[in-house]
Design an enzyme around this catalytic site. Structure first.
Site, PDB file in Angstrom:
ATOM      1  N   SER A 112       0.826  -1.210   0.000  1.00 39.43           N
ATOM      2  CA  SER A 112       0.000   0.000   0.000  1.00 39.43           C
ATOM      3  C   SER A 112       0.856   1.254   0.000  1.00 39.43           C
ATOM      4  O   SER A 112       1.968   1.259   0.546  1.00 39.43           O
ATOM      5  CB  SER A 112      -0.906   0.001   1.241  1.00 39.43           C
ATOM      6  OG  SER A 112      -1.524   1.259   1.412  1.00 39.43           O
ATOM      7  N   TYR A 127      -2.286  -0.432   9.960  1.00 35.75           N
ATOM      8  CA  TYR A 127      -2.500  -0.958   8.609  1.00 35.75           C
ATOM      9  C   TYR A 127      -1.229  -0.800   7.786  1.00 35.75           C
ATOM     10  O   TYR A 127      -0.750  -1.749   7.164  1.00 35.75           O
ATOM     11  CB  TYR A 127      -3.656  -0.224   7.940  1.00 35.75           C
ATOM     12  CG  TYR A 127      -3.795  -0.532   6.462  1.00 35.75           C
ATOM     13  CD1 TYR A 127      -4.201  -1.795   6.037  1.00 35.75           C
ATOM     14  CD2 TYR A 127      -3.509   0.429   5.494  1.00 35.75           C
ATOM     15  CE1 TYR A 127      -4.316  -2.096   4.686  1.00 35.75           C
ATOM     16  CE2 TYR A 127      -3.628   0.143   4.146  1.00 35.75           C
ATOM     17  CZ  TYR A 127      -4.029  -1.114   3.743  1.00 35.75           C
ATOM     18  OH  TYR A 127      -4.141  -1.402   2.408  1.00 35.75           O
TER      19      TYR A 127
END
Length: 347
Positions: A136, A161
């Site tokens: 990501s 995350y």
């Protein structure tokens, strides 16, 4: 090829499965089908795969099988890999969302770290030729150098995350180094489009607009995102999947490159290289929905980075691909899907 796609009922995984089937690959898709968001949408995506599969020319299409499975279930994952003997694997299954990770951090450990370890072990023990996995743009964290380069330092994530995605890159490198398992990590930049998740900006905004409710606009709409259309992301995944990671013979431990390795390990950005201000993104959605949003302007939320901007130089060089869909075209496609799927025209 016989390919495992994890997260096959997800936004990206379902579209990828369709495209792999269309070119003749055999796909085994797994997904836990949890209730992080409406399971009906996940099942509708699976039906879409089946419908697409049924319309492909019989001489070309691959086979598709879906298995409900949790990546964190070690025994089932071991059996799956041993029985299926995949040639390649694309790991898209993950607990997603920056904001949710602030409220429920431990759920990210189970899926994004423990689950990914089981993927790596399955690949290691069953001679998988290439593992491609989703990372990501969130890994860039506090980095303010623009555009974000895969050669930049990413040691300062600001959400669990992001930390879990950075952990995946490090775990993959270890397996590439120790076991010569070719692995490639793809740092996705704000993926959007038809069939996306209800917790993502477009669906949240569209739902609020149609219900006459105000939308929360963080950072007063001033932060920029490198919004990347779903079809461009999937095309990039497939090109990278076919381009098996190779060692970098020029890599030096005295001046280490963070994107390559003497092991068969690579990292790429996949982004549109056209950062768009959030307020412009919202205005484009308003245009294609034909409705104006009431806006609740708020400061930047914890865990969010102000701007993202992808440098895709290496992606272009290695696989001859660069995302190119404009935000206007992509949001137009999303708006058409949204109105059809949620039947808003009849409200």
């Amino acid at each position: 090829m016989k390919i495992l796609v994890t997260g096959a009922a997800g936004f990206i995984g379902s579209k990828l499965s369709e495209e792999l089937l269309a070119r003749g690959d055999d796909v085994v898709g797994i997904d836990i089908l949890n209730d992080y968001y409406d399971v009906r949408l996940k099942k509708a995506r699976l039906k879409r795969i089946e419908d697409t599969f049924s319309t492909i020319e019989s001489t070309k299409k691959g086979s598709f099988r879906f298995i409900k499975m949790d990546l964190a279930d070690r025994d089932k994952m071991e059996s799956l890999f041993a029985e299926e003997q995949f040639e390649k694997v694309v790991n898209l299954a993950a607990q997603a969302g920056v904001r949710y990770s602030i409220e429920n951090p431990l759920s990210y450990i189970d899926s994004n770290i423990v689950g990914f370890a089981h993927i790596l072990e399955g690949c290691r023990h069953n001679k998988v030729k290439h593992l491609v996995y989703a990372s990501s743009s969130s890994v860039y964290g506090l980095n303010e150098s623009m555009p974000f380069s895969i050669h930049d330092n990413v040691d300062h994530p600001i959400s669990l995350y992001a930390a879990s995605k950075k952990s995946g890159e490090l775990m993959a490198h270890t397996y590439s180094h120790l076991y010569q398992l070719p692995t490639t990590g793809l740092r996705f930049f704000t993926v959007y489009g038809p069939w996306d998740r209800p917790d993502m900006a477009l669906q949240k905004f569209a739902k609020a607009i149609y219900e006459g409710k105000a939308i929360d606009v963080y950072n007063y709409g001033k932060h920029r995102r490198d919004f990347t259309y779903i079809d461009d992301i999937v095309e990039g995944i497939i090109r990278v999947l076919d381009n098996v990671a190779q060692p970098n013979p020029e890599w030096s431990g005295q001046s280490p490159d963070s994107a390559t390795s003497p092991a068969p390990w690579r990292i790429y950005n996949i982004g549109n290289q056209q950062p768009v201000e959030l307020m412009t993104y919202i205005e484009t959605l308003e245009k294609h929905l034909g409705k104006t949003a009431e806006k609740n302007l708020l400061p930047l939320q914890p865990g969010d980075v102000p701007d993202t901007y992808a440098d895709v130089t290496e992606l272009v060089k290695d696989v001859d691909y660069k995302p190119s869909t404009t935000v206007d075209k992509g949001i137009k496609a999303f708006a058409s899907w949204y109105k059809d799927y949620y039947n808003v025209k009849k409200r």
